[in-house]
Design an enzyme around this catalytic site. Structure first.
Site, PDB file in Angstrom:
ATOM      1  N   ILE A  35       0.807  -1.218   0.000  1.00  0.00           N
ATOM      2  CA  ILE A  35       0.000   0.000   0.000  1.00  0.00           C
ATOM      3  C   ILE A  35       0.842   1.271   0.000  1.00  0.00           C
ATOM      4  O   ILE A  35       0.325   2.350  -0.281  1.00  0.00           O
ATOM      5  CB  ILE A  35      -0.999   0.029   1.178  1.00  0.00           C
ATOM      6  CG1 ILE A  35      -0.277   0.113   2.528  1.00  0.00           C
ATOM      7  CG2 ILE A  35      -1.937  -1.168   1.114  1.00  0.00           C
ATOM      8  CD1 ILE A  35      -1.234   0.355   3.694  1.00  0.00           C
ATOM      9  N   TYR A 126       1.812   5.669  17.145  1.00  0.00           N
ATOM     10  CA  TYR A 126       0.778   4.915  16.443  1.00  0.00           C
ATOM     11  C   TYR A 126      -0.520   5.714  16.361  1.00  0.00           C
ATOM     12  O   TYR A 126      -1.126   5.835  15.288  1.00  0.00           O
ATOM     13  CB  TYR A 126       0.536   3.578  17.140  1.00  0.00           C
ATOM     14  CG  TYR A 126      -0.741   2.893  16.715  1.00  0.00           C
ATOM     15  CD1 TYR A 126      -0.845   2.314  15.454  1.00  0.00           C
ATOM     16  CD2 TYR A 126      -1.842   2.836  17.569  1.00  0.00           C
ATOM     17  CE1 TYR A 126      -2.022   1.697  15.053  1.00  0.00           C
ATOM     18  CE2 TYR A 126      -3.016   2.222  17.176  1.00  0.00           C
ATOM     19  CZ  TYR A 126      -3.106   1.661  15.917  1.00  0.00           C
ATOM     20  OH  TYR A 126      -4.280   1.059  15.526  1.00  0.00           O
TER      21      TYR A 126
END
Length: 288
Positions: A35, A126
Protein backbone atom coordinates in the site's frame (compact mmCIF):
# COMPACT_ATOMS: atom_id res chain seq x y z
CA UNK A 1 -9.17 -6.26 2.52
CA UNK A 2 -5.68 -6.78 3.86
CA UNK A 3 -4.39 -7.89 7.22
CA UNK A 4 -3.57 -5.24 9.79
CA UNK A 5 -6.03 -4.42 12.56
CA UNK A 6 -5.82 -7.58 14.67
CA UNK A 7 -7.85 -10.13 12.73
CA UNK A 8 -10.40 -7.90 10.99
CA UNK A 9 -8.96 -8.51 7.52
CA UNK A 10 -9.11 -12.29 7.86
CA UNK A 11 -12.63 -12.07 9.32
CA UNK A 12 -14.07 -9.93 6.53
CA UNK A 13 -14.67 -12.57 3.84
CA UNK A 14 -16.27 -15.14 6.20
CA UNK A 15 -18.53 -12.40 7.59
CA UNK A 16 -19.60 -11.40 4.11
CA UNK A 17 -20.35 -14.96 3.05
CA UNK A 18 -22.75 -15.13 5.99
CA UNK A 19 -24.97 -12.32 4.69
CA UNK A 20 -24.63 -12.46 0.89
CA UNK A 21 -24.95 -15.29 -1.60
CA UNK A 22 -23.14 -15.18 -4.90
CA UNK A 23 -21.43 -11.84 -4.33
CA UNK A 24 -17.71 -11.63 -4.95
CA UNK A 25 -15.24 -10.58 -2.29
CA UNK A 26 -11.70 -9.93 -3.49
CA UNK A 27 -8.95 -10.28 -0.88
CA UNK A 28 -5.73 -8.49 -1.73
CA UNK A 29 -2.96 -10.46 -0.01
CA UNK A 30 -0.44 -8.53 2.05
CA UNK A 31 2.66 -9.11 -0.10
CA UNK A 32 1.27 -8.63 -3.65
CA UNK A 33 -0.17 -5.20 -2.82
CA UNK A 34 2.25 -2.87 -1.07
CA UNK A 35 0.00 0.00 0.00
CA UNK A 36 3.01 2.34 0.25
CA UNK A 37 3.52 1.93 -3.51
CA UNK A 38 0.99 4.27 -5.17
CA UNK A 39 1.37 2.74 -8.63
CA UNK A 40 0.85 -0.79 -7.31
CA UNK A 41 -2.20 0.26 -5.31
CA UNK A 42 -3.70 1.85 -8.42
CA UNK A 43 -2.99 -1.25 -10.52
CA UNK A 44 -4.44 -3.79 -8.07
CA UNK A 45 -7.58 -1.86 -7.09
CA UNK A 46 -8.27 -0.68 -10.63
CA UNK A 47 -8.13 -4.27 -11.89
CA UNK A 48 -10.92 -5.19 -9.45
CA UNK A 49 -12.80 -1.88 -9.74
CA UNK A 50 -14.78 -2.55 -6.54
CA UNK A 51 -17.94 -0.84 -5.35
CA UNK A 52 -16.30 -0.32 -1.95
CA UNK A 53 -12.91 -0.77 -0.31
CA UNK A 54 -12.55 -1.61 3.39
CA UNK A 55 -9.07 -0.44 4.33
CA UNK A 56 -7.89 -2.32 7.41
CA UNK A 57 -4.18 -2.71 6.62
CA UNK A 58 -2.04 -0.92 9.20
CA UNK A 59 1.09 -0.86 11.31
CA UNK A 60 -0.35 -1.88 14.70
CA UNK A 61 2.79 -2.69 16.74
CA UNK A 62 2.24 0.19 19.14
CA UNK A 63 5.47 -0.03 21.15
CA UNK A 64 7.70 -0.70 18.14
CA UNK A 65 6.25 2.43 16.50
CA UNK A 66 8.04 4.49 19.17
CA UNK A 67 11.46 3.38 17.89
CA UNK A 68 13.15 6.16 15.92
CA UNK A 69 14.20 3.78 13.15
CA UNK A 70 10.61 2.53 12.69
CA UNK A 71 8.72 5.80 12.57
CA UNK A 72 9.29 6.49 8.87
CA UNK A 73 7.81 3.06 8.06
CA UNK A 74 4.87 3.66 10.37
CA UNK A 75 4.13 6.91 8.55
CA UNK A 76 4.56 5.27 5.15
CA UNK A 77 2.03 2.54 5.98
CA UNK A 78 -0.54 4.30 8.14
CA UNK A 79 -0.51 7.71 6.46
CA UNK A 80 0.87 7.51 2.92
CA UNK A 81 -0.57 4.04 2.34
CA UNK A 82 -3.98 5.30 3.40
CA UNK A 83 -3.64 8.35 1.17
CA UNK A 84 -2.74 6.08 -1.78
CA UNK A 85 -5.87 3.98 -1.33
CA UNK A 86 -8.07 7.05 -0.86
CA UNK A 87 -6.69 8.58 -4.07
CA UNK A 88 -7.56 5.49 -6.12
CA UNK A 89 -11.03 5.32 -4.56
CA UNK A 90 -11.58 8.92 -5.63
CA UNK A 91 -10.41 8.15 -9.17
CA UNK A 92 -12.68 5.11 -9.43
CA UNK A 93 -15.58 6.79 -7.60
CA UNK A 94 -15.88 3.90 -5.16
CA UNK A 95 -16.67 4.01 -1.45
CA UNK A 96 -13.91 3.67 1.10
CA UNK A 97 -14.24 2.53 4.71
CA UNK A 98 -11.21 3.31 6.83
CA UNK A 99 -10.67 1.44 10.12
CA UNK A 100 -9.22 3.70 12.81
CA UNK A 101 -8.67 3.55 16.55
CA UNK A 102 -9.50 4.93 19.99
CA UNK A 103 -5.81 5.84 20.22
CA UNK A 104 -6.50 9.09 18.37
CA UNK A 105 -7.80 10.35 21.76
CA UNK A 106 -5.83 11.03 24.94
CA UNK A 107 -7.91 8.68 27.09
CA UNK A 108 -8.64 11.22 29.83
CA UNK A 109 -12.03 11.45 31.54
CA UNK A 110 -14.87 9.05 32.22
CA UNK A 111 -17.33 9.80 29.41
CA UNK A 112 -17.41 7.63 26.26
CA UNK A 113 -15.70 9.36 23.34
CA UNK A 114 -18.10 10.83 20.80
CA UNK A 115 -17.19 10.09 17.15
CA UNK A 116 -17.49 13.77 16.25
CA UNK A 117 -15.19 14.94 19.07
CA UNK A 118 -12.24 16.94 17.69
CA UNK A 119 -10.17 16.98 20.91
CA UNK A 120 -7.80 14.24 19.76
CA UNK A 121 -4.38 14.57 21.46
CA UNK A 122 -2.97 11.07 20.71
CA UNK A 123 -0.46 9.87 23.28
CA UNK A 124 1.81 7.83 21.03
CA UNK A 125 3.26 7.59 17.51
CA UNK A 126 0.78 4.92 16.44
CA UNK A 127 -2.21 7.02 17.53
CA UNK A 128 -0.84 10.09 15.73
CA UNK A 129 -0.26 8.08 12.55
CA UNK A 130 -3.83 6.79 12.56
CA UNK A 131 -5.15 10.30 13.12
CA UNK A 132 -3.04 11.50 10.19
CA UNK A 133 -4.49 8.62 8.18
CA UNK A 134 -8.00 9.85 9.02
CA UNK A 135 -7.02 13.33 7.86
CA UNK A 136 -5.65 11.90 4.61
CA UNK A 137 -9.01 10.22 3.96
CA UNK A 138 -11.00 13.35 4.82
CA UNK A 139 -8.74 15.52 2.68
CA UNK A 140 -9.03 13.23 -0.33
CA UNK A 141 -12.63 12.01 -0.21
CA UNK A 142 -15.47 14.42 0.41
CA UNK A 143 -17.73 11.45 1.16
CA UNK A 144 -15.53 9.63 3.63
CA UNK A 145 -16.50 6.81 5.99
CA UNK A 146 -14.29 6.27 9.04
CA UNK A 147 -14.98 3.66 11.72
CA UNK A 148 -12.97 3.78 14.94
CA UNK A 149 -12.75 0.69 17.11
CA UNK A 150 -10.80 -0.44 20.17
CA UNK A 151 -9.18 -3.48 21.79
CA UNK A 152 -9.67 -5.47 18.60
CA UNK A 153 -9.10 -9.24 18.48
CA UNK A 154 -10.02 -12.09 16.18
CA UNK A 155 -9.48 -15.77 15.54
CA UNK A 156 -6.54 -14.86 13.29
CA UNK A 157 -3.50 -12.66 13.74
CA UNK A 158 -1.62 -11.64 16.86
CA UNK A 159 -3.86 -10.18 19.53
CA UNK A 160 -4.55 -10.04 23.27
CA UNK A 161 -6.83 -13.07 23.33
CA UNK A 162 -4.35 -15.37 21.62
CA UNK A 163 -1.51 -14.03 23.78
CA UNK A 164 -3.45 -14.54 27.03
CA UNK A 165 -4.48 -18.04 26.00
CA UNK A 166 -0.84 -18.98 25.52
CA UNK A 167 0.43 -17.28 28.68
CA UNK A 168 -2.35 -18.55 30.96
CA UNK A 169 -1.66 -22.09 29.74
CA UNK A 170 2.10 -21.90 30.40
CA UNK A 171 2.38 -19.63 33.48
CA UNK A 172 1.34 -20.02 37.10
CA UNK A 173 0.81 -16.29 37.57
CA UNK A 174 0.28 -13.28 35.29
CA UNK A 175 0.16 -9.58 36.08
CA UNK A 176 -2.26 -7.54 33.98
CA UNK A 177 -3.06 -3.83 34.24
CA UNK A 178 -6.38 -2.95 35.86
CA UNK A 179 -6.39 0.85 35.42
CA UNK A 180 -6.83 0.98 31.63
CA UNK A 181 -10.50 0.72 30.74
CA UNK A 182 -12.16 0.06 27.40
CA UNK A 183 -14.20 -2.47 25.43
CA UNK A 184 -12.87 -5.65 23.78
CA UNK A 185 -14.10 -5.87 20.19
CA UNK A 186 -14.43 -9.08 18.22
CA UNK A 187 -13.25 -8.56 14.64
CA UNK A 188 -16.03 -10.81 13.36
CA UNK A 189 -18.67 -8.46 14.80
CA UNK A 190 -16.98 -5.41 13.28
CA UNK A 191 -16.69 -7.12 9.89
CA UNK A 192 -20.35 -8.13 9.92
CA UNK A 193 -21.45 -4.60 10.83
CA UNK A 194 -19.38 -3.05 8.03
CA UNK A 195 -20.66 -5.49 5.43
CA UNK A 196 -24.25 -5.05 6.57
CA UNK A 197 -23.92 -1.32 5.99
CA UNK A 198 -22.32 -1.80 2.56
CA UNK A 199 -24.70 -4.52 1.42
CA UNK A 200 -27.76 -2.43 2.16
CA UNK A 201 -26.23 0.64 0.51
CA UNK A 202 -26.97 2.57 3.66
CA UNK A 203 -23.65 4.40 3.72
CA UNK A 204 -24.81 6.67 0.85
CA UNK A 205 -25.74 10.00 2.40
CA UNK A 206 -24.55 8.88 5.84
CA UNK A 207 -20.82 9.34 5.36
CA UNK A 208 -18.77 10.56 8.30
CA UNK A 209 -17.04 9.21 11.41
CA UNK A 210 -18.51 6.40 13.50
CA UNK A 211 -17.50 4.27 16.48
CA UNK A 212 -17.97 0.52 16.77
CA UNK A 213 -17.01 -1.75 19.66
CA UNK A 214 -18.82 -4.53 21.45
CA UNK A 215 -21.09 -3.55 24.34
CA UNK A 216 -19.83 -3.34 27.91
CA UNK A 217 -16.79 -1.94 29.70
CA UNK A 218 -13.89 -3.68 31.41
CA UNK A 219 -10.19 -3.41 32.23
CA UNK A 220 -7.42 -5.46 30.63
CA UNK A 221 -7.32 -7.42 33.91
CA UNK A 222 -11.04 -8.22 33.63
CA UNK A 223 -10.55 -9.24 30.00
CA UNK A 224 -7.62 -11.51 30.80
CA UNK A 225 -9.52 -13.15 33.66
CA UNK A 226 -12.48 -13.88 31.39
CA UNK A 227 -10.22 -15.35 28.69
CA UNK A 228 -8.47 -17.69 31.12
CA UNK A 229 -11.78 -18.78 32.66
CA UNK A 230 -13.33 -19.46 29.25
CA UNK A 231 -10.33 -21.60 28.34
CA UNK A 232 -10.40 -23.52 31.62
CA UNK A 233 -6.93 -22.32 32.58
CA UNK A 234 -7.84 -22.15 36.26
CA UNK A 235 -4.33 -23.03 37.48
CA UNK A 236 -3.04 -19.63 36.36
CA UNK A 237 -3.47 -16.86 38.92
CA UNK A 238 -4.04 -13.46 37.28
CA UNK A 239 -3.01 -10.52 39.45
CA UNK A 240 -4.19 -6.93 38.86
CA UNK A 241 -1.49 -4.27 38.65
CA UNK A 242 -1.24 -0.58 37.78
CA UNK A 243 0.13 0.85 34.57
CA UNK A 244 3.03 2.37 36.52
CA UNK A 245 4.12 -1.16 37.47
CA UNK A 246 4.14 -2.30 33.84
CA UNK A 247 5.99 0.39 31.85
CA UNK A 248 5.85 0.30 28.04
CA UNK A 249 7.53 2.37 25.33
CA UNK A 250 4.22 3.82 24.18
CA UNK A 251 1.84 5.58 26.56
CA UNK A 252 -1.62 3.99 26.53
CA UNK A 253 -4.91 5.86 27.06
CA UNK A 254 -6.50 5.15 30.44
CA UNK A 255 -10.10 5.46 29.23
CA UNK A 256 -10.85 4.08 25.75
CA UNK A 257 -14.61 3.59 25.87
CA UNK A 258 -16.21 4.74 22.59
CA UNK A 259 -19.76 6.08 22.19
CA UNK A 260 -21.61 3.82 19.69
CA UNK A 261 -24.96 5.60 19.70
CA UNK A 262 -24.39 7.22 16.27
CA UNK A 263 -23.73 3.99 14.38
CA UNK A 264 -26.65 2.24 16.13
CA UNK A 265 -29.09 5.07 15.46
CA UNK A 266 -27.99 5.63 11.84
CA UNK A 267 -27.72 2.03 10.66
CA UNK A 268 -29.68 0.00 13.20
CA UNK A 269 -26.59 -2.03 14.04
CA UNK A 270 -27.13 -4.68 16.74
CA UNK A 271 -24.06 -5.10 18.93
CA UNK A 272 -23.37 -8.09 21.24
CA UNK A 273 -21.81 -7.77 24.68
CA UNK A 274 -18.06 -8.41 24.71
CA UNK A 275 -18.36 -11.47 26.96
CA UNK A 276 -20.72 -13.17 24.49
CA UNK A 277 -18.49 -12.37 21.52
CA UNK A 278 -15.46 -13.70 23.36
CA UNK A 279 -17.25 -17.08 23.65
CA UNK A 280 -17.87 -17.04 19.89
CA UNK A 281 -14.21 -16.29 19.20
CA UNK A 282 -13.04 -19.03 21.56
CA UNK A 283 -15.29 -21.53 19.77
CA UNK A 284 -13.85 -20.45 16.40
CA UNK A 285 -10.31 -20.83 17.73
CA UNK A 286 -11.07 -24.39 18.82
CA UNK A 287 -12.32 -25.16 15.33
CA UNK A 288 -9.16 -23.87 13.62
Amino acid sequence: AARGHEGVGSDLAPAYSGIADGSAVTKAAYVPMDITNAAQVREVISAVHPDAVIHCAAWTAVDAAEDADKQAKVQAINVQGTANIAAVCRELDCKMMYISTDYVFNGQGETPWDPDCKDYQPLNVYGQSKLDGERAVCGTLAQHFIVRTSWLYGAGGKNFVRTMLQLSRTHDTLRVVCDQVGTPTYAGDLALALFSIIEAGRYAGNEGVYHFTNEGVCSWYDFATEIAAAAGHDKCRIIPCHTSEFPTKATRPAYSVLDKSKIKATFGVKIPHWTESLKVCMKNLKNL
